[in-house]
Write a protein that holds these residues in place. Structure first.
Motif, short mmCIF file in Angstrom:
data_model
loop_
_atom_site.label_atom_id
_atom_site.label_comp_id
_atom_site.label_asym_id
_atom_site.label_seq_id
_atom_site.Cartn_x
_atom_site.Cartn_y
_atom_site.Cartn_z
N GLY A 95 -0.99 1.14 -12.20
CA GLY A 95 0.56 1.60 -12.10
C GLY A 95 1.43 1.66 -10.95
N ARG A 96 0.88 1.40 -9.85
CA ARG A 96 1.69 1.62 -8.61
C ARG A 96 2.24 0.26 -8.13
N ALA A 97 1.83 -0.87 -8.51
CA ALA A 97 2.30 -2.22 -7.96
C ALA A 97 3.70 -2.49 -8.65
N ARG A 112 12.73 2.14 -15.21
CA ARG A 112 11.54 1.81 -14.75
C ARG A 112 10.56 2.37 -15.63
N HIS A 113 10.45 3.71 -15.93
CA HIS A 113 9.73 4.39 -16.91
C HIS A 113 9.49 3.77 -18.14
N GLN A 114 10.81 3.35 -18.63
CA GLN A 114 10.87 2.74 -19.92
C GLN A 114 10.14 1.46 -19.91
N ARG A 115 9.97 0.54 -18.86
CA ARG A 115 9.32 -0.52 -18.88
C ARG A 115 7.93 -0.27 -18.95
N ASP A 116 7.52 0.78 -18.21
CA ASP A 116 6.04 1.30 -17.98
C ASP A 116 5.48 1.52 -19.53
N ARG A 117 6.33 2.31 -20.24
CA ARG A 117 5.92 2.46 -21.50
C ARG A 117 5.78 1.30 -22.41
N THR A 118 6.86 0.42 -22.23
CA THR A 118 6.63 -0.74 -23.08
C THR A 118 5.62 -1.65 -22.54
N ARG A 119 5.05 -1.52 -21.58
CA ARG A 119 3.87 -2.38 -21.02
C ARG A 119 2.68 -1.91 -21.51
N ALA A 120 2.62 -0.45 -21.32
CA ALA A 120 1.31 0.33 -21.85
C ALA A 120 1.34 -0.12 -23.44
N GLN A 121 2.43 -0.06 -24.13
CA GLN A 121 2.09 -0.26 -25.56
C GLN A 121 1.86 -1.59 -25.81
#
Ligand SMILES: Nc1nc2c(ncn2[C@@H]2O[C@H](COP(=O)(O)OP(=O)(O)OP(=O)(O)O)[C@@H](O)[C@H]2O)c(=O)[nH]1
Ligand SMILES: [Mg+2]
Lengths: 317, 139
Positions: A43-45, A255-264
């Motif tokens: 989650g850092r890269a 950025r946060h939204q992309r993280d969520r999308t990615r996890a989903q």
């Protein structure tokens, strides 16, 4: 010395990381436990996708980007995807030929991957491979996709910044494709702009972008940039634009939204695969053969047959 | 390696160490291996032994195939074997091809090079050999 693979990977051991990536690629059950153990360290890269027409210079561009990122002190992982031969299942993975200068740099890890039948421009395993590099602490991970059309572009949901590479002189038949790629590009790069037609292409792309209504307050406007990757020209500007996009994502909570999308997307992929596995299993059963007979005799109908199959698949195990 | 799970696809690094700029032979074998279902990582020209070993680790290959036409095989091939061992990766086996005099083959094998294929060896024979040698890594 009885450390786990995960411990060795977190300690920076290249061979162990290479090994886990292979397990992931081969979808071996051994990979699951290691990936789970690595997940808290991810989650850092910052993830950059590079996609575009075959031969447009993606690998050369990635090579130049890596050099510039290294010069600014960042460590870089690269996942480079090339197509699997549909005839033999084999592949020649040649992207790293253009990235030779980084082979001995401990701050760079390059991994070549074959699509193995996946259609979205990356392999099924690519997201997990990126996680391995992320957990190892690489600051930036660049994913080079195989050139694909607009329909199935898995990279969009994986990367923070998507770079679409195109080149002058491809002719008008690629207009439609360009329109499709428009939807996924955060940054457009016209590479090989040493060749004729680069300025015309630049004007065309900018016009196409402006024709598309965009709310400047909530939507990022993709810049169109010219590069000559072989001569290392335009790469600084490209990096500046990547940084600008990063800042924009953060400022807009995207950025946060992309993280969520990615996890989903990651979980969706696992579920989809498990379901498809179970479906294939159910379709190989003798129960299904009798249902099929009943369908052919018209004593059963497709919807009821599908319901029965769904129940069988979703039965807890 | 016996505790390692068996992979679905064998991965081979085809490398061109040294100064000669002829990669026809390397490309022919790369294509033949692809058509036989292997995943081939091609290094490109002018690699040092250190670079090839680093690539082999990142790519987790089963073996490294070296094509050398410059005559430097007697130094380059054993050096790669030695570096692999130094990295604890001596299980990745090395094979070679190119213009290699009959008299050099014995000493190269003694230095740990697993197989040498001289010009004219049918690619089917190379593939057969590699399939078996790769499979043996997981016995
Ligand atoms: N003239 C010119 N050639 C370039 C430029 N960038 C790359 N090339 C050349 O274009 C060819 C293809 O480059 P690659 O970097 O392998 O392209 P790619 O998009 O990664 O190719 P695939 O992965 O096979 O789709 C090589 O011969 C490069 O040297 C450029 O800016 N100008
Ligand atoms: Mg490429």
């Amino acid at each position: 010395m009885n450390t786990t693979l995960t411990e060795r990977i977190l300690g920076g051991d290249v061979r162990s990381a290479g090994r886990l990536m292979r397990w992931v690629d081969d979808d071996l059950p051994e990979a699951r436990h290691e990936l789970a153990a690595l997940y808290p360290h991810t989650g850092r890269a910052y993830l950059v996708g590079v996609t575009g027409n075959p031969g447009s210079g993606k690998s050369t561009l990635v090579n130049a980007l890596v050099a510039h990122l290294r010069a600014s002190g960042k460590t870089v992982g690269v996942v480079a995807v090339d197509p699997t031969s549909p005839f033999s299942g084999g592949a020649i993975l040649g992207d790293r030929v253009r990235m030779q200068q980084h082979s001995l740099d401990r701050g760079v890890f390059i991994r070549s991957v074959a699509t193995r039948g996946n259609l979205g421009g990356i392999s099924r395993s690519t997201p997990a491979m990126v996680q391995v590099l992320d957990a190892m602490g690489f600051d930036v991970v660049i994913i080079e996709t195989v050139g694909v059309g607009q329909d199935e572009v898995d990279i969009v949901r994986l990367a923070d910044t998507n770079i679409v590479v195109t080149v002058p002189g491809l002719g008008d038949d690629v207009q439609a494709e360009k329109a499709g790629l428009m939807e996924i590009a955060d940054i457009f790069v016209i590479n090989k702009s040493d060749q004729t037609g680069a300025d015309r292409l630049l004007r065309e792309l900018r016009t196409m972008l402006h024709l598309r209504p965009r709310d400047a307050a909530t939507e990022w406007t993709p810049p169109v940039l010219k590069t000559i990757a072989v001569r290392d020209e335009g790469i600084d500007t490209l990096l500046t634009n990547i940084e600008a996009h990063t800042s924009w994502l953060s400022a807009h909570g995207a950025r946060h939204q992309r993280d969520r999308t990615r996890a989903q997307q990651f979980v969706r992929l696992i579920v989809t695969e498990a379901l498809s596995h179970r479906l294939n299993h159910a379709l190989a059963s003798s129960d299904w053969q009798s249902t099929l007979d009943a369908l052919l005799a018209r004593t059963q109908n497709p919807h009821d047959a599908a319901d029965a199959l769904l129940n069988a698949i979703l039965e807890p195990r | 390696m016996s505790q390692e799970p068996k992979p679905r696809t064998y991965r081979v690094l085809i490398g061109k160490p040294g100064l000669d700029g002829h990669d026809r032979g390397a490309k022919v074998i790369a294509r033949a291996l692809r058509d036989a279902g292997f995943e081939v990582i091609y290094s490109g020209l002018h690699q040092t032994p250190e670079m090839l070993v680093r690539i082999a680790l990142q790519e987790d290959v089963d073996c490294i195939g070296l094509s050398i036409l410059s005559g430097a095989h007697n130094t380059l091939m054993p050096e790669i074997v030695r570096l692999l061992e130094a990295e604890g990766a001596g299980d990745i086996f090395v094979f070679g091809g190119g213009i290699i005099p009959e008299n050099d083959i014995g000493p190269l094998k003694e230095a740990g090079v697993r197989a040498i294929f001289t010009p004219g060896t049918p690619t089917t024979e190379v593939i057969e050999y590699l399939r078996e040698a790769c499979a043996n890594r997981y016995q």
